[in-house]
Scaffold this active site. Structure first.
Site, PDB file in Angstrom:
ATOM      1  N   CYS A  36       0.074   1.885   1.258  1.00 16.46           N
ATOM      2  CA  CYS A  36      -0.690   2.046   0.172  1.00 16.46           C
ATOM      3  C   CYS A  36      -1.354   1.166  -0.759  1.00 16.46           C
ATOM      4  O   CYS A  36      -2.558   1.418  -0.714  1.00 16.46           O
ATOM      5  CB  CYS A  36       0.374   2.546  -1.254  1.00 16.46           C
ATOM      6  SG  CYS A  36       1.513   3.908  -0.576  1.00 16.46           S
TER       7      CYS A  36
ATOM      8  N   HIS B 119      -1.461   1.775  -8.448  1.00 17.68           N
ATOM      9  CA  HIS B 119      -0.568   0.894  -7.242  1.00 17.68           C
ATOM     10  C   HIS B 119      -1.335  -0.356  -6.748  1.00 17.68           C
ATOM     11  O   HIS B 119      -1.155  -0.949  -6.024  1.00 17.68           O
ATOM     12  CB  HIS B 119      -0.164   1.770  -6.129  1.00 17.68           C
ATOM     13  CG  HIS B 119       1.102   1.265  -5.468  1.00 17.68           C
ATOM     14  ND1 HIS B 119       1.469   1.819  -4.288  1.00 17.68           N
ATOM     15  CD2 HIS B 119       1.925   0.351  -5.763  1.00 17.68           C
ATOM     16  CE1 HIS B 119       2.716   1.125  -4.078  1.00 17.68           C
ATOM     17  NE2 HIS B 119       2.803   0.295  -4.913  1.00 17.68           N
TER      18      HIS B 119
END
Ligand SMILES: *[C@@H]1O[C@H](CO)[C@@H](O)[C@H](O)[C@H]1NC(C)=O
Ligand SMILES: *[C@@H]1O[C@H](CO)[C@@H](O)[C@H](O)[C@H]1NC(C)=O
Ligand SMILES: *[C@@H]1O[C@H](CO)[C@@H](O)[C@H](O)[C@H]1NC(C)=O
Ligand SMILES: *[C@@H]1O[C@H](CO)[C@@H](O)[C@H](O)[C@H]1NC(C)=O
Length: 604
Positions: free
Chosen positions: A93, A154
């Site tokens: 990610c 993130h």
């Protein structure tokens, strides 16, 4: 469109085998109609970027799934272009998203780890996307676009204090943010187990024991008078050790309250995060943002929490799919995509809006819940998944729709990258590409409009964290797509020390096997990466390796040292960066409604 596109790569043919002949004729018809309507305005479109988390390419109807119902996402494929070799810049990610936002390999921004952990785990870490990086949101905002990020970020939050917001979405060109600064975790949902508490507990046990034994022995030694340590110094040591331990233990037992929260702009609006109607809330925010901006060009990045674990789905979707909670989550996300497309239609914005759908990496195939339910998706014919550079980890869905401007119903088999979105939308917004740095992505419009048939990506470099793992070479004069792999993950369940046990693959040690000479595949003939070629089966074996080594040398020379955002220091939880919407003694609890008033504050 070139008819070859539909059946070009063998893998594509397999995965698209379900597309019936009738449908194909319809698609061809749509494409032919296409040519007539190219006079539409092709600058300053609205841009909607839809990104799923850990969704497999084999989970979507338009990529061959026959049991999951994804009709809204499939509609994007019917009305737009399907990229069949769309490659995420990383199978994890944080680096994949950093590359997506900047159009550059994550190693260029320091967003690729040299250590084991390749993503941010804590909201109170100091690492994140550096402010020197230029995101597409910054550039579009400068061009007058209204910009919003809804969902997962993130890419860090703070640097030095708990409110400097140096890495926050609002510091990277988004006017509006509603979502999570870290990510969805099993640990955020009671009863869903823990990703790393197990690991952390294991690794904390030894330091706790060592500290304890040392302290006890010191106390005994002091007591019986063997050592003349000044009493005060010993006292301080004891105190510091005890406080540090208490703080760490406190953190890990309050992980959900401390690390799982929802923000609107700079404000925490729900801590801990509630999964109740969460996708509905994200969708509503997205629709409201579109409604607020029907008269200005806008950029909406809707970054779903689906289908990362903890899996969840609202009442309307729970138990409805043929693939358990995972399938319910995919179908709920598809519903959300439908809502967004409907609101575009309602405000007559469809023709003025480029819509992109993708996943940040392949499905996480090791996700099996404690009760044995499969919580990870399906990567079709491709090997491996998330955290690996087998095709299953990096070949992601790539759908683009812009009615009247880009081809409808076309398939493009050429290599493309999630880094291509950056130059594509920056150019469409008539903004300047930064000239002081290398941009690794290429403008997709010529391919999408059928003006060229070859991708500009002759080479793509596949990293496992900061380590070069594989290289893809699509020579300009050939249909071959060579892939050279320097090391492979030990991910089969038989490798007891490999990735299976630790939940994800790491990039070194017992997690991988080095290959010298490297493995070589021709993805155009073997998309499943089944049979490595050898000098006997491929006469150009050494010649291909030589060209790839030259490309690697050139690529490596283009890298400059930058601060490592995922160093241990930048990854660790720093108590002074911890944010908390109530007092710590109320366990950081709050739940505000849209007016910003607390709905309920409870203590303990
Ligand atoms: C979730 O949505 C359903 C259906 O719209 C609604 O009945 C329910 O009250 C919602 N739950 C919460 C906590 O808002
Ligand atoms: C919808 O937008 C198109 C241009 O995108 C325009 O030609 C058309 O008149 C609009 N229709 C309505 C009902 O506003
Ligand atoms: C569809 O997706 C589900 C869920 O990931 C998977 O289990 C199934 O094998 C897929 N089916 C097909 C036909 O690809
Ligand atoms: C060398 O690398 C640079 C930077 O990535 C790239 O722009 C250039 O095209 C490469 N040259 C060759 C010959 O591959």
């Amino acid at each position: 469109m070139h008819p070859r596109g539909v059946v070009g790569v063998r893998g594509t043919r397999l995965i698209l085998a379900h597309v019936s002949r009738k449908k194909m004729r319809l698609l061809l018809f749509l494409v032919i109609c296409q040519c007539a309507i190219n006079s539409v305005k092709t600058h300053n479109p609205n841009v909607i970027l839809l990104m799923a988390d850990d969704l497999g390419i084999g989970d979507l109807g338009c990529y061959g799934n026959r049991t999951l119902r994804t009709s809204n996402i499939d509609r994007l494929a019917e009305e737009g272009v399907t990229l069949t070799q769309h490659i995420a810049a990383s199978p994890l990610c944080t680096p994949s998203r950093a590359a997506f936002l900047t159009g550059r390999y994550p190693i260029r921004s320091g967003m690729a780890a040299f250590s084991r952990v390749g993503v941010f785990l804590f909201s109170a870490s100091s690492g994140g996307l550096p402010s020197e990086e230029v995101t597409f949101s910054k550039l579009l905002k400068q061009r007058g676009y209204a910009t919003a990020l809804i969902g997962k970020w993130h890419l860090g939050m703070n640097c030095e204090s708990s409110n400097d917001f140096c890495h926050h979405p609002l510091s990277h060109g988004f006017d509006y943010f509603y979502g999570l600064t870290v990510t969805n975790f099993r640990d955020c949902k009671p009863g869903q187990g823990s990703v790393f508490l197990k690991g952390v507990q294991k690794s904390l046990v030894i330091p706790i024991q060592i500290t304890g034994i040392t302290l006890v022995s010191l106390a005994i030694v002091q007591y019986i008078g063997l050592l003349k340590v000044p009493f005060q110094a010993l006292g301080y040591c004891l105190l510091i050790a005890a406080i540090s331990l208490a703080v760490l233990i406190f953190f890990f037992y309050h992980f959900r309250h401390l690390n799982c929260f929802l923000m609107r702009d700079h404000q925490i609006i729900q801590q801990p995060l509630s999964y109740e109607n969460l996708t509905q809330r994200l969708t509503k925010e997205a629709m409201q943002f579109i409604r607020r901006n029907t008269d200005t060009p806008f950029l909406l990045f809707l970054s779903y929490l689906h289908v990362h674990t903890a899996l969840y789905a609202s009442k309307n979707f729970r138990g409805k799919s043929k693939h358990g909670l995972y399938g319910d989550a995919v179908e709920e996300m598809d519903w959300s995509v439908g809502q967004v497309l409907d609101v575009l239609e309602k405000y007559n914005l469809s023709d003025k809006t480029l819509v992109y759908f993708t996943s940040d990496q392949g499905a996480h195939v090791e996700e099996i819940s404690s009760s044995g339910e499969v919580h990870g998706g399906y990567n079709g014919i491709y090997k491996g998944g998330k955290s690996m550079n087998w095709e299953g980890g990096i070949r992601v869905p790539g759908l683009l729709r812009w009615p009247g401007v880009i081809q409808a119903g076309a398939y493009i088999d050429e290599p493309t990258s999630n880094m291509d979105i950056f130059p594509t939308i920056v150019k469409l917004a008539e903004a300047q590409l930064p000239s002081d740095r290398i941009i690794d992505g290429h403008d997709l419009m010529p391919l999408l409009q059928g003006k060229v048939t070859r991708s500009k990506h002759e080479f793509l470099f596949h990293y496992c964290n900061a380590y070069l793992n594989a290289v893809r070479w699509h020579p300009g004069n050939s249909e071959s797509v060579w892939k050279v792999i320097f090391f492979t993950p030990n991910f089969s369940p038989e490798d007891s020390n490999g990735c299976y046990d630790s939940h994800v693959c790491f990039c070194h040690g017992g997690f991988i096997t080095q290959h010298d000479p490297p493995l070589l595949f021709d993805l155009s003939r073997d998309p499943e990466e089944k049979v490595p070629l050898t000098p006997e089966t491929e006469s150009r074996f050494y010649e291909i390796l030589r060209v790839i080594h030259l490309a690697v040398d050139n690529h490596t020379r283009s890298l400059h040292p930058v601060p490592d955002q995922l160093s241990w220091d930048n990854l660790l939880w720093k108590p002074w960066l911890q944010v908390c919407c109530s007092s710590l003694f109320q366990s950081c609890y709050c739940d505000y409604d849209s007016e910003g008033r607390p709905l309920e504050v409870r203590s303990g």
